[in-house]
Design an enzyme around this catalytic site. Structure first.
Site, PDB file in Angstrom:
ATOM      1  N   GLY A 133       6.392   1.094   5.950  1.00  0.00           N
ATOM      2  CA  GLY A 133       7.321   0.176   5.290  1.00  0.00           C
ATOM      3  C   GLY A 133       7.418   0.408   3.798  1.00  0.00           C
ATOM      4  N   CYS A 134       6.282   0.582   3.156  1.00  0.00           N
ATOM      5  CA  CYS A 134       6.263   0.777   1.706  1.00  0.00           C
ATOM      6  C   CYS A 134       6.906   2.107   1.315  1.00  0.00           C
ATOM      7  CB  CYS A 134       4.836   0.675   1.172  1.00  0.00           C
ATOM      8  SG  CYS A 134       4.124  -0.977   1.417  1.00  0.00           S
ATOM      9  N   SER A 135       6.721   3.121   2.138  1.00  0.00           N
ATOM     10  CA  SER A 135       7.355   4.417   1.873  1.00  0.00           C
ATOM     11  C   SER A 135       8.866   4.301   2.024  1.00  0.00           C
ATOM     12  CB  SER A 135       6.804   5.487   2.824  1.00  0.00           C
ATOM     13  OG  SER A 135       5.424   5.676   2.590  1.00  0.00           O
ATOM     14  N   ALA A 148      10.198   2.430  -1.045  1.00  0.00           N
ATOM     15  CA  ALA A 148      10.162   3.279  -2.242  1.00  0.00           C
ATOM     16  C   ALA A 148      11.252   4.346  -2.190  1.00  0.00           C
ATOM     17  CB  ALA A 148       8.790   3.919  -2.393  1.00  0.00           C
ATOM     18  N   LYS A 153       0.832  -1.213   0.000  1.00  0.00           N
ATOM     19  CA  LYS A 153       0.000   0.000   0.000  1.00  0.00           C
ATOM     20  C   LYS A 153       0.863   1.259   0.000  1.00  0.00           C
ATOM     21  CE  LYS A 153      -4.217   1.710   2.118  1.00  0.00           C
ATOM     22  NZ  LYS A 153      -4.730   2.099   0.827  1.00  0.00           N
TER      23      LYS A 153
END
EC number: 1.11.1.24
Length: 151
Positions: A43-45, A48, A38
């Protein structure tokens, strides 16, 4: 999960600019294809931003970075702008690529079972063959490990 040595399934999905992008568009280049759950989650930020920071090094190695989640094109636009992401994000709300790459799986979060994207990264060679599969990766470490895999 798909295994190393197999042909990477092709797909056509919309990027953060609303343009269709296919895996086949990158024939002749190595591709870091990463699946995440998401936009705008911690974590995803972190993952990325790690790819963004190392992006020039991936390009020096002749590789393109592509992130895929089930978020919308609009969500990807905001995410890419917020973190100034220089690479491609693809929207897969219909789970086309997510299921083709077998990353839509049952997850167990604090005893609650649900379906979701298991954070996975594939290294695909110039001919579209999966070279390496990194399963259940740690978001913060994934970009550096992928760069090391290219060297």
């Amino acid at each position: 999960m798909l295994e190393a040595g197999t042909k990477a399934p092709d797909f056509t999905l919309m990027n953060q600019d609303g343009q269709g992008v296919s895996l086949g568009d990158f024939k002749g280049k190595r591709v870091i294809l990463y699946f995440y759950s998401k936009d705008n989650t911690p974590g995803c930020s972190k993952q990325a931003c790690g790819f963004a920071e190392l992006y020039p090094h991936f390009r020096e190695q002749g590789a393109e970075v592509i992130g895929i989640s089930k978020d919308s094109v609009g969500s990807h636009q905001k995410f890419a702008e917020k973190y100034q992401l220089p690479f491609i994000l693809l929207a897969d709300p219909e789970l086309e690529a997510i299921q083709a790459y077998d990353v839509w799986q049952e997850k167990n979060n604090y005893g609650k079972k649900s379906m979701g994207v298991v954070r996975t990264t594939y290294l695909i060679d110039e001919e579209g063959i999966i070279q390496k599969v990194f399963k259940r990766v740690r978001a913060a470490e994934n970009p550096e490990k992928m760069l090391a895999a290219l060297l």
